[in-house]
Design a protein around this motif. Structure first.
Motif, mmCIF file in Angstrom:
data_model
loop_
_atom_site.group_PDB
_atom_site.id
_atom_site.type_symbol
_atom_site.label_atom_id
_atom_site.label_comp_id
_atom_site.label_asym_id
_atom_site.label_seq_id
_atom_site.Cartn_x
_atom_site.Cartn_y
_atom_site.Cartn_z
ATOM 1 N N ALA A 273 -4.770 23.476 49.337
ATOM 2 C CA ALA A 273 -3.319 23.376 49.151
ATOM 3 C C ALA A 273 -2.934 21.908 49.035
ATOM 4 C CB ALA A 273 -2.590 24.029 50.320
ATOM 5 N N THR A 274 -2.551 21.488 47.848
ATOM 6 C CA THR A 274 -2.219 20.080 47.606
ATOM 7 C C THR A 274 -0.851 19.986 46.947
ATOM 8 O OG1 THR A 274 -3.448 20.232 45.533
ATOM 9 C CG2 THR A 274 -4.600 19.297 47.420
ATOM 10 N N GLY A 275 0.186 20.291 47.698
ATOM 11 C CA GLY A 275 1.537 20.177 47.169
ATOM 12 C C GLY A 275 1.782 21.150 46.037
ATOM 13 N N ALA A 276 2.325 20.628 44.933
ATOM 14 C CA ALA A 276 2.665 21.482 43.798
ATOM 15 C C ALA A 276 1.492 21.696 42.854
ATOM 16 C CB ALA A 276 3.841 20.868 43.031
ATOM 17 N N LEU A 277 0.357 21.029 43.103
ATOM 18 C CA LEU A 277 -0.751 21.114 42.156
ATOM 19 C C LEU A 277 -1.432 22.476 42.181
ATOM 20 C CD1 LEU A 277 -2.403 17.616 42.734
ATOM 21 C CD2 LEU A 277 -0.793 18.277 40.950
ATOM 22 N N HIS A 278 -1.461 23.107 43.340
ATOM 23 C CA HIS A 278 -2.234 24.344 43.468
ATOM 24 C C HIS A 278 -1.389 25.595 43.281
ATOM 25 C CE1 HIS A 278 -0.236 24.428 47.334
ATOM 26 N NE2 HIS A 278 -0.684 25.645 47.536
ATOM 27 N N SER B 24 -6.283 19.064 55.794
ATOM 28 C CA SER B 24 -6.883 18.687 57.075
ATOM 29 C C SER B 24 -8.106 19.550 57.382
ATOM 30 C CB SER B 24 -5.849 18.830 58.194
ATOM 31 O OG SER B 24 -5.348 20.155 58.252
ATOM 32 N N GLU B 25 -8.068 20.821 56.994
ATOM 33 C CA GLU B 25 -9.227 21.690 57.195
ATOM 34 C C GLU B 25 -10.398 21.234 56.332
ATOM 35 O OE1 GLU B 25 -7.679 26.098 58.120
ATOM 36 O OE2 GLU B 25 -6.870 25.293 56.258
ATOM 37 N N THR B 26 -10.090 20.834 55.106
ATOM 38 C CA THR B 26 -11.150 20.340 54.228
ATOM 39 C C THR B 26 -11.772 19.066 54.780
ATOM 40 O OG1 THR B 26 -9.892 21.254 52.370
ATOM 41 C CG2 THR B 26 -11.681 19.755 51.839
ATOM 42 N N CYS C 65 -15.237 20.429 47.273
ATOM 43 C CA CYS C 65 -15.660 21.780 46.890
ATOM 44 C C CYS C 65 -16.735 22.304 47.838
ATOM 45 C CB CYS C 65 -16.171 21.785 45.451
ATOM 46 S SG CYS C 65 -14.874 21.638 44.198
ATOM 47 N N ALA C 66 -17.661 21.424 48.250
ATOM 48 C CA ALA C 66 -18.683 21.842 49.207
ATOM 49 C C ALA C 66 -18.049 22.240 50.536
ATOM 50 C CB ALA C 66 -19.692 20.715 49.412
ATOM 51 N N ALA C 67 -17.032 21.484 50.968
ATOM 52 C CA ALA C 67 -16.347 21.818 52.215
ATOM 53 C C ALA C 67 -15.598 23.140 52.096
ATOM 54 C CB ALA C 67 -15.386 20.692 52.588
ATOM 55 N N LEU C 68 -14.946 23.374 50.957
ATOM 56 C CA LEU C 68 -14.243 24.641 50.750
ATOM 57 C C LEU C 68 -15.215 25.817 50.755
ATOM 58 C CD1 LEU C 68 -11.744 23.535 47.945
ATOM 59 C CD2 LEU C 68 -11.155 24.161 50.289
#
Length: 414
Positions: free
Chosen positions: A74-79, A100-102, A121-124
């Motif tokens: 979740a990055t503001g309006a980008l996602h 923060s979770e990432t 991406c690896a963290a997600l």
């Protein structure tokens, strides 16, 4: 329903995980399974429709009949647009993760201080395989939040525009726009202020007549008020040599400021209509809390079921004190400032309104200041009581009743 059943559960090795790190121009995408690892090379796809169609086709080709899991940051309006589109195409399969979770997952993977799209991406992927993430749910106050944020930006622009108008007017007519405490303040939003600005732009800083001033006033301008500004104008020093050019710039600045005011008034009408359709409408029954303050707080507090107690809501605003605990040491510090500044400002605005127009809060404010608290400290303390009150009103949907509030207060707060 297959995707929703995997929430909070470790994924099977055959489940396809699609990790998406959003960007302004392109998104980084990973396709992987627990058994094979990366099933295709990581790729960057456009953030437009062709990129979404490419990701959708790849998911359907690789997942087959099994439900995929799409992890997106979740990055503001980008996602937002991608989340909505993917949820429509793969119902109950999209999970949203906070930045923060990432970052925490990157630390567990040993790369907290080294950020890149592939590491995100690896963290997600790591988080999704553990069953983490939040499902996509409809936001009942998304429209209200967007309108409130837009108005907040307009208010900031209006403040800067007003300061610029005062500066430009003081150059054209030195001393005419005096600061508070030195002479009568020129209020730009009044008829006299707008008439003075219009005359300064029209006559390049030269003093107008009373008739000219009244003719350019958007509302009623009394003769005594007009004569005062004309006489004061005549005592000012002469305008500079480039007064004509400066007057043209002042005229353009005045048009921009008036456009901002009109836009602000229009969005306030929209906010009033949007708030009426939400549970936050009940907050307008509070003394000193009208539509804008109620909407500003409700936009970031609803749905209130997200917060188990009023203290959780208060902590989310960032006004709760930061706490340090170690062994036998328990120490409270300054406010934590966690959460959104907009949420914090909205609660402080409600506390200010109640401290001016609600008798129980007026009495409490007087008591806190008598103890030696500074005004801002007293308002933070009042904000905690205001948070408890607003939380209860949002939960019960009962309008404010001062007598019931006095009876229900804890004895230690009286």
């Amino acid at each position: 329903m297959a995707g929703s059943g995997l929430l909070k559960q470790s994924l099977p090795g055959s489940a396809l995980v699609v990790a998406i790190d959003p960007g302004k121009v392109s998104h980084r995408v990973w396709f992987s399974t627990g058994d094979v690892g990366l099933v295709e090379e990581p790729r960057s796809v456009p953030s437009l429709r062709p990129g979404l169609d490419e990701v959708t086709a790849t998911i359907r080709r690789l997942a087959g009949t099994q439900a995929p899991v799409v992890a997106i940051e979740a990055t503001g309006a980008l996602h937002g647009s991608w989340v909505r589109a993917l949820e429509e195409r793969f119902a109950l399969s999209v999970r949203v993760f906070a930045p923060s979770e990432t970052a925490a997952a990157r630390a567990q993977l040993g790369s907290r201080r080294f950020k890149s799209d592939d590491r995100d991406c690896a963290a997600l992927t790591y988080l999704a395989r553990q069953g983490q993430g939040r499902p996509v749910v409809a936001d009942p106050v998304e429209a209200v939040r967007g309108a409130v944020r837009y108005r907040r930006g307009l208010v900031a622009e209006r403040k800067i525009a007003q300061q610029r108008l005062h500066d430009q007017l003081n150059v054209l007519c030195p001393g005419l726009s005096a600061p508070a405490g030195h002479a009568r303040v020129l209020e730009l939003e009044d008829s006299s202020g707008q008439a003075v600005l219009a005359c300064a732009a029209a006559f390049a800083g030269r003093a107008p007549t009373v008739r000219s001033l009244q003719a350019r006033a958007p509302g009623r301008l009394f003769d005594s008020n007009a004569r005062y500004w004309v006489q004061r104008w005549k005592t000012c020093l002469p305008p500079p040599a480039d007064a004509q050019v400066r007057a043209e710039r002042l005229g353009r600045s005045l048009c921009r400021w008036q456009a901002i005011r009109a836009d602000t008034a229009a969005v306030e009408v929209t906010i009033e209509a949007l708030l009426a359709a939400t549970a936050g409408q009940v907050l307008t029954t509070l003394p000193g809390v009208a539509v804008i303050r109620a909407a500003s707080f409700a936009a970031f507090s609803l749905p209130v079921e997200r917060f188990p107690t009023a203290e959780h809501l208060y902590s989310a605003t960032g006004l709760a004190p930061a706490r340090y605990q170690s062994a036998t040491i328990n120490r409270n510090g300054r406010i934590s400032r966690t959460g959104l500044a907009e949420h914090r400002d909205a609660l402080m605005g409600i506390a200010w309104g109640l401290s001016r127009y609600c008798d129980p809060f007026i009495d409490r404010d007087r008591e806190l200041r008598a103890r030696g608290m500074a005004p801002i400290q007293a308002r933070v303390a009042l904000a905690r009581h205001a948070c408890r009150l607003t939380y209860r009103m949002l939960k019960t949907q009962q309008p404010f009743d001062e007598q019931r509030y006095r009876q229900g207060r804890h004895p230690s707060e009286r």
